[in-house]
Design a protein around this motif. Structure first.
Motif, mmCIF file in Angstrom:
data_model
loop_
_atom_site.group_PDB
_atom_site.id
_atom_site.type_symbol
_atom_site.label_atom_id
_atom_site.label_comp_id
_atom_site.label_asym_id
_atom_site.label_seq_id
_atom_site.Cartn_x
_atom_site.Cartn_y
_atom_site.Cartn_z
ATOM 1 N N GLU A 86 -18.794 86.414 -17.588
ATOM 2 C CA GLU A 86 -17.446 86.476 -18.169
ATOM 3 C C GLU A 86 -17.296 87.687 -19.073
ATOM 4 N N LEU A 87 -16.063 88.114 -19.229
ATOM 5 C CA LEU A 87 -15.653 89.068 -20.255
ATOM 6 C C LEU A 87 -14.359 88.519 -20.822
ATOM 7 N N VAL A 88 -14.365 88.186 -22.097
ATOM 8 C CA VAL A 88 -13.182 87.650 -22.760
ATOM 9 C C VAL A 88 -12.992 88.423 -24.058
ATOM 10 N N GLY A 89 -11.785 88.920 -24.280
ATOM 11 C CA GLY A 89 -11.544 89.653 -25.507
ATOM 12 C C GLY A 89 -10.099 90.080 -25.644
ATOM 13 N N CYS A 163 -21.729 82.569 -20.380
ATOM 14 C CA CYS A 163 -20.292 82.271 -20.386
ATOM 15 C C CYS A 163 -19.938 81.281 -21.495
ATOM 16 N N PRO A 164 -20.101 81.656 -22.752
ATOM 17 C CA PRO A 164 -19.820 80.705 -23.839
ATOM 18 C C PRO A 164 -18.361 80.275 -23.910
ATOM 19 N N VAL A 165 -17.439 81.185 -23.603
ATOM 20 C CA VAL A 165 -16.012 80.837 -23.679
ATOM 21 C C VAL A 165 -15.652 79.868 -22.555
ATOM 22 N N ALA A 166 -16.098 80.145 -21.337
ATOM 23 C CA ALA A 166 -15.807 79.247 -20.218
ATOM 24 C C ALA A 166 -16.406 77.874 -20.462
ATOM 25 N N ALA A 167 -17.644 77.828 -20.968
ATOM 26 C CA ALA A 167 -18.289 76.536 -21.229
ATOM 27 C C ALA A 167 -17.460 75.720 -22.218
ATOM 28 N N LYS A 168 -16.958 76.379 -23.259
ATOM 29 C CA LYS A 168 -16.165 75.669 -24.267
ATOM 30 C C LYS A 168 -14.807 75.255 -23.710
ATOM 31 N N GLU A 169 -14.137 76.177 -22.991
ATOM 32 C CA GLU A 169 -12.799 75.858 -22.475
ATOM 33 C C GLU A 169 -12.830 74.703 -21.476
ATOM 34 N N PHE A 170 -13.788 74.730 -20.555
ATOM 35 C CA PHE A 170 -13.862 73.658 -19.561
ATOM 36 C C PHE A 170 -14.236 72.326 -20.220
ATOM 37 N N ALA A 171 -15.155 72.373 -21.189
ATOM 38 C CA ALA A 171 -15.614 71.129 -21.829
ATOM 39 C C ALA A 171 -14.542 70.501 -22.705
ATOM 40 N N THR A 172 -13.618 71.299 -23.226
ATOM 41 C CA THR A 172 -12.607 70.767 -24.145
ATOM 42 C C THR A 172 -11.219 70.640 -23.514
ATOM 43 N N ALA A 173 -11.086 70.976 -22.222
ATOM 44 C CA ALA A 173 -9.786 70.862 -21.552
ATOM 45 C C ALA A 173 -9.333 69.405 -21.551
ATOM 46 N N GLU A 174 -8.060 69.195 -21.890
ATOM 47 C CA GLU A 174 -7.522 67.834 -21.968
ATOM 48 C C GLU A 174 -6.152 67.753 -21.314
ATOM 49 N N PHE A 175 -5.844 66.550 -20.818
ATOM 50 C CA PHE A 175 -4.498 66.289 -20.340
ATOM 51 C C PHE A 175 -3.585 66.036 -21.538
ATOM 52 N N GLU A 176 -2.301 66.311 -21.356
ATOM 53 C CA GLU A 176 -1.325 66.013 -22.403
ATOM 54 C C GLU A 176 -1.131 64.502 -22.509
ATOM 55 N N VAL A 177 -0.757 64.064 -23.702
ATOM 56 C CA VAL A 177 -0.498 62.647 -23.957
ATOM 57 C C VAL A 177 0.897 62.542 -24.568
ATOM 58 N N ASP A 178 1.695 61.556 -24.118
ATOM 59 C CA ASP A 178 3.039 61.409 -24.680
ATOM 60 C C ASP A 178 2.985 60.638 -26.002
ATOM 61 N N LYS A 179 4.149 60.398 -26.602
ATOM 62 C CA LYS A 179 4.197 59.763 -27.929
ATOM 63 C C LYS A 179 3.665 58.336 -27.915
ATOM 64 N N ASN A 180 3.585 57.724 -26.735
ATOM 65 C CA ASN A 180 3.043 56.362 -26.624
ATOM 66 C C ASN A 180 1.582 56.343 -26.172
ATOM 67 N N ASN A 181 0.943 57.530 -26.254
ATOM 68 C CA ASN A 181 -0.463 57.686 -25.846
ATOM 69 C C ASN A 181 -0.694 57.455 -24.359
ATOM 70 N N ASN A 182 0.334 57.670 -23.551
ATOM 71 C CA ASN A 182 0.156 57.638 -22.108
ATOM 72 C C ASN A 182 -0.307 59.016 -21.651
ATOM 73 N N VAL A 183 -1.347 59.045 -20.831
ATOM 74 C CA VAL A 183 -1.867 60.315 -20.340
ATOM 75 C C VAL A 183 -0.930 60.862 -19.274
ATOM 76 N N LEU A 184 -0.513 62.113 -19.444
ATOM 77 C CA LEU A 184 0.395 62.766 -18.508
ATOM 78 C C LEU A 184 -0.404 63.603 -17.514
ATOM 79 N N PRO A 185 0.132 63.806 -16.322
ATOM 80 C CA PRO A 185 -0.606 64.568 -15.303
ATOM 81 C C PRO A 185 -0.479 66.077 -15.482
ATOM 82 N N ARG A 186 -0.495 66.521 -16.747
ATOM 83 C CA ARG A 186 -0.406 67.947 -17.061
ATOM 84 C C ARG A 186 -1.527 68.320 -18.003
ATOM 85 N N VAL A 187 -2.197 69.424 -17.691
ATOM 86 C CA VAL A 187 -3.253 69.921 -18.573
ATOM 87 C C VAL A 187 -2.595 70.669 -19.727
#
Length: 200
Positions: A86-89, A163-187
């Motif tokens: 990777e190259l990130v900057g 690839c420290p940035v990729a490792a962190k981004e993939f490990a912490t990627a989350e789906f969005e959650v609505d106000k009722n804590n329902n998981v939405l099908p959007r990252v």
């Protein structure tokens, strides 16, 4: 039937939480993690030298939004993706990144790079500087389709040193959650520069 059992056992092997949720009806939390098929480990030089299906992914950025370039190998037989460079900057000029990439692909200067098609002028400049680069095909649902493809792989192996940035981004990627804590099908659209490049 047999195919149902085979599918269930494949899911059990790949993602135990998903298996417990779908086939055993065990609550496994909100399920906001996007990639449960990650393996964060060293990818040694011997492995890299065997990679024969390497493609670069590129997500444009400059100031606050970083530029991100990754190299990965996809093993279609085992359905495992290896992210090993990777190259990130920020504030990186096109000539600078071309020089960096050219050094990385010196053994295969025609290695394909797929970039975010949002910057055709930058794609043209890198091509003029000698890189084999094309714009990604994007459209409605392309983020979801690309994410689903990555989720369904048997594994995504990322080297945390290379690839420290990729490792962190993939490990912490989350789906969005609505106000009722329902998981939405959007990252969530945050900290996803390398993962966008990989999707392309």
């Amino acid at each position: 039937g047999t195919s149902f059992i085979e599918d269930a056992l494949a899911v059990k092997k790949r993602d135990r939480d998903l298996y417990d949720h779908e086939y055993v009806s065990i609550p496994v939390g909100y399920g906001t993690d996007v990639f449960k098929n990650l393996e964060i480990r060293e990818i040694n030089d011997e492995e890299v030298n065997r990679f024969d299906n390497v493609v670069g992914g590129l997500d444009w950025g400059f100031a606050d939004d970083p530029f991100a370039y990754t190299r990965s190998h996809y093993d279609s037989r085992t359905r495992i993706l290896y992210i090993f460079d990777e190259l990130v900057g920020t504030n990186l000029l096109n000539r600078e990144v071309t020089s960096f990439i050219s050094g990385k692909i010196a053994n295969n200067p025609r290695e394909l790079i797929v970039a975010d098609s949002a910057e055709p002028k930058s794609i043209a400049e890198l091509a003029d500087l000698g890189l084999n680069i094309i714009g990604a095909k994007k459209g409605n649902g392309s983020v979801e389709t690309g994410t689903k493809f990555l989720q369904e792989l048997n594994g995504i192996v990322i080297d945390p040193v290379r690839c420290p940035v990729a490792a962190k981004e993939f490990a912490t990627a989350e789906f969005e959650v609505d106000k009722n804590n329902n998981v939405l099908p959007r990252v969530k659209d945050e900290n996803n520069h390398t993962s966008d490049g990989i999707r392309y």
